[in-house]
Design a protein around this motif. Structure first.
Motif, short mmCIF file in Angstrom:
data_model
loop_
_atom_site.label_atom_id
_atom_site.label_comp_id
_atom_site.label_asym_id
_atom_site.label_seq_id
_atom_site.Cartn_x
_atom_site.Cartn_y
_atom_site.Cartn_z
N ASP A 125 17.68 -4.99 -6.84
CA ASP A 125 18.58 -5.73 -5.95
C ASP A 125 19.96 -5.08 -5.80
O ASP A 125 20.95 -5.76 -5.51
CB ASP A 125 18.74 -7.20 -6.39
CG ASP A 125 17.48 -8.01 -6.11
OD1 ASP A 125 16.88 -7.82 -5.03
OD2 ASP A 125 17.09 -8.83 -6.96
N HIS A 167 14.30 -5.93 -12.69
CA HIS A 167 13.53 -7.12 -13.06
C HIS A 167 12.27 -7.19 -12.22
O HIS A 167 12.15 -6.50 -11.20
CB HIS A 167 14.37 -8.39 -12.90
CG HIS A 167 14.97 -8.58 -11.53
ND1 HIS A 167 16.07 -7.85 -11.10
CD2 HIS A 167 14.63 -9.39 -10.50
CE1 HIS A 167 16.37 -8.24 -9.87
NE2 HIS A 167 15.51 -9.16 -9.48
N HIS A 208 12.21 -4.18 -9.25
CA HIS A 208 13.26 -3.85 -8.29
C HIS A 208 14.58 -4.20 -8.94
O HIS A 208 14.61 -4.87 -9.98
CB HIS A 208 13.06 -4.60 -6.98
CG HIS A 208 13.22 -6.08 -7.11
ND1 HIS A 208 12.23 -6.88 -7.64
CD2 HIS A 208 14.25 -6.91 -6.82
CE1 HIS A 208 12.65 -8.13 -7.65
NE2 HIS A 208 13.88 -8.18 -7.17
#
Ligand code: FE2
Length: 253
Positions: free
Chosen positions: A167, A225, A165
């Motif tokens: 963020d 990450h 993902h």
């Protein structure tokens, strides 16, 4: 002890200021004399981590406090990979993977949440709101950060992980151009390994262990990450957990 909001005795509380748990190296970050000071201001650096910025005895004491006081307040997040991501595909090699994750959390959103109450009682909330936490994050970021920041607690047990993902928050006007996360990770000695993997120049090439007793990691988000499943040492499954205390900081206007 009277009332559920009564404060725990001092020996059972977090210090009021984040600065009070820093090691000598951590205090150098705060003073701006450590190599990591300003690290996230470097154009090509989006992530940095170190496992010697927190005082070792403080880390062990705080981890024990979290185990003792917050374990019962944890709520499970269990978001598996939707099967449609495979079976609704109509084109070869057209995979789309939403964020899949399994972890426990303590919700702070409402002051009335059980977890927020426990966190206040042991002083965790006060420490995560302390000006020295923001100052420490600003020192890593190399720029001023806004007052009023987000706080969260996660707890990874065996098999818990976070899938890829980034963020990014495009709907949040103040976050969409980027923001800073600082995480304090406290892993039990029973943890064999857990890794943070992140992308640099478009590939998942960077791997960092987060299994040390106390790791501070700093993110200039967004970027891709993921966190690998936590693995316990043989015979130590029930004691294997990693607490993560998170601060999410917007840039000062
Ligand atoms: Fe993340």
């Amino acid at each position: 002890m009277s009332g559920r909001d009564a404060r725990a005795p001092r020996s059972d509380r977090f210090p009021r200021e984040f600065a009070d748990i820093l090691s000598r190296q951590g205090r150098r970050v705060l003073a701006g004399t450590h190599p990591l000071a300003g690290v996230l201001a470097e154009p090509r650096t989006r992530f940095a981590a170190a496992d010697d910025l927190i005082d070792a005895r403080a880390a062990a004491r705080l981890r024990a406090l979290l185990d003792r006081h917050l374990t019962d307040a944890l709520e499970r997040i269990d978001r598996p990979i939707p099967p449609e991501t495979i079976w609704d595909m109509t084109e070869d090699y057209a995979e789309r993977l939403p964020k899949a994750t399994r972890v426990s959390t303590v919700y702070f959103d409402s002051a009335r949440e059980a977890g927020a109450r426990f966190a206040r009682r042991i002083g965790l909330d006060t420490m995560l709101r302390s000006q020295s936490f923001r100052a420490f994050a600003a020192a890593l970021a190399g720029r001023d950060l806004a007052d009023g920041w987000g706080r969260q607690v996660l707890c990874y047990g065996p098999g818990d992980y976070a899938g890829p993902h980034n963020d990014h928050h495009p709907k949040n006007r103040r976050a969409r151009a980027g923001y800073i996360d600082v995480h304090l990770s406290l892993a039990a000695p029973a943890v064999a390994h857990q890794w943070l993997v992140y992308a640099r120049a478009g590939h998942f090439t960077e791997t960092v262990s987060v299994a040390a007793p106390a790791t501070v990691s700093a993110y200039r988000l967004p970027f891709w990450h993921y966190v690998t499943p936590l693995v316990a040492k043989p015979g130590r499954v029930s004691a294997a957990r990693r607490w993560v205390l998170l601060g999410t900081f917007l840039y000062a206007a």
